[in-house]
Design an enzyme around this catalytic site. Structure first.
Site, mmCIF file in Angstrom:
data_model
loop_
_atom_site.group_PDB
_atom_site.id
_atom_site.type_symbol
_atom_site.label_atom_id
_atom_site.label_comp_id
_atom_site.label_asym_id
_atom_site.label_seq_id
_atom_site.Cartn_x
_atom_site.Cartn_y
_atom_site.Cartn_z
ATOM 1 N N PRO A 235 -19.484 -24.705 -2.128
ATOM 2 C CA PRO A 235 -20.029 -24.151 -3.366
ATOM 3 C C PRO A 235 -20.668 -25.210 -4.269
ATOM 4 O O PRO A 235 -20.423 -26.393 -4.104
ATOM 5 C CB PRO A 235 -18.787 -23.575 -4.046
ATOM 6 C CG PRO A 235 -17.689 -24.482 -3.622
ATOM 7 C CD PRO A 235 -18.037 -24.887 -2.216
ATOM 8 N N PRO B 242 -16.712 -26.322 3.001
ATOM 9 C CA PRO B 242 -16.615 -27.728 3.401
ATOM 10 C C PRO B 242 -16.943 -28.676 2.244
ATOM 11 O O PRO B 242 -17.846 -28.410 1.451
ATOM 12 C CB PRO B 242 -17.652 -27.854 4.512
ATOM 13 C CG PRO B 242 -18.635 -26.773 4.233
ATOM 14 C CD PRO B 242 -17.859 -25.651 3.590
ATOM 15 N N ARG C 256 -21.061 -29.539 -4.578
ATOM 16 C CA ARG C 256 -21.680 -30.310 -5.654
ATOM 17 C C ARG C 256 -21.046 -29.838 -6.949
ATOM 18 O O ARG C 256 -21.085 -28.649 -7.276
ATOM 19 C CB ARG C 256 -23.196 -30.082 -5.717
ATOM 20 C CG ARG C 256 -23.929 -30.524 -4.478
ATOM 21 C CD ARG C 256 -23.914 -32.054 -4.323
ATOM 22 N NE ARG C 256 -24.481 -32.429 -3.058
ATOM 23 C CZ ARG C 256 -23.761 -32.762 -1.983
ATOM 24 N NH1 ARG C 256 -22.451 -32.759 -2.038
ATOM 25 N NH2 ARG C 256 -24.348 -33.104 -0.868
ATOM 26 N N ARG D 138 -19.530 -13.875 1.715
ATOM 27 C CA ARG D 138 -18.079 -14.067 1.693
ATOM 28 C C ARG D 138 -17.410 -12.736 1.366
ATOM 29 O O ARG D 138 -17.884 -11.980 0.523
ATOM 30 C CB ARG D 138 -17.669 -15.108 0.649
ATOM 31 C CG ARG D 138 -18.346 -16.440 0.802
ATOM 32 C CD ARG D 138 -17.886 -17.160 2.037
ATOM 33 N NE ARG D 138 -18.578 -18.439 2.137
ATOM 34 C CZ ARG D 138 -18.228 -19.383 2.941
ATOM 35 N NH1 ARG D 138 -17.196 -19.234 3.736
ATOM 36 N NH2 ARG D 138 -18.911 -20.494 2.993
#
Length: 138
Positions: free
Chosen positions: A2, A37, A42, A73
């Site tokens: 994200p 991951p 950021r 998701r």
């Protein structure tokens, strides 16, 4: 992904350790890395200097998180993400909330399924930097 935006009111500057909060929130969002991951995360901290509080009380302060995640998701994953990150935010800001007014909020935005562009050279940059350090260059 994200991408994480942490917005906070400027009147928190003396009390809020922004870099520590950024790391705490990113770690909570990534979890064990199985869903989001670390390489894709950021996290940005943004101090909001120009804001108005509706009741005009000068001591009111806020921290608002926006989590932008990739499309697709499931609701359970998004709920787990939100609960985990919001719990980390509450824990990290508890000492501040104990002594002053503070509003906390979190919003999860899902990127659109069709138009989502991304480009970076981070991995190339890091590889070149590591090679230069091995050669003794700063």
């Amino acid at each position: 992904m994200p991408h994480i935006w942490i917005e906070y009111s400027s009147n928190l500057r003396p009390q809020l350790e922004v870099r520590k909060l950024m790391k705490t929130i990113q770690d909570a969002a990534i979890g064990d890395g199985s869903v989001f991951p670390l390489a894709g995360a950021r996290t940005r901290g943004i101090c909001i200097d120009d804001y108005l509080i509706v009741d005009g009380h000068p001591d009111n302060a806020f921290v608002h998180l926006t989590l932008k995640i990739g499309h697709g998701r499931d609701l359970q994953t998004k709920t787990q993400l939100g609960e985990r990150v919001f719990a980390a935010l509450r824990e990290a800001t508890a000492p501040i909330m104990a002594v002053r007014p503070l509003g906390l909020s979190l919003q999860i935005d899902e990127a659109g399924p069709v138009l989502n562009y991304k480009h970076n050279n981070y991995r190339d940059y890091l590889k070149a930097r590591a090679a230069a350090q091995q050669e003794g260059q700063p």
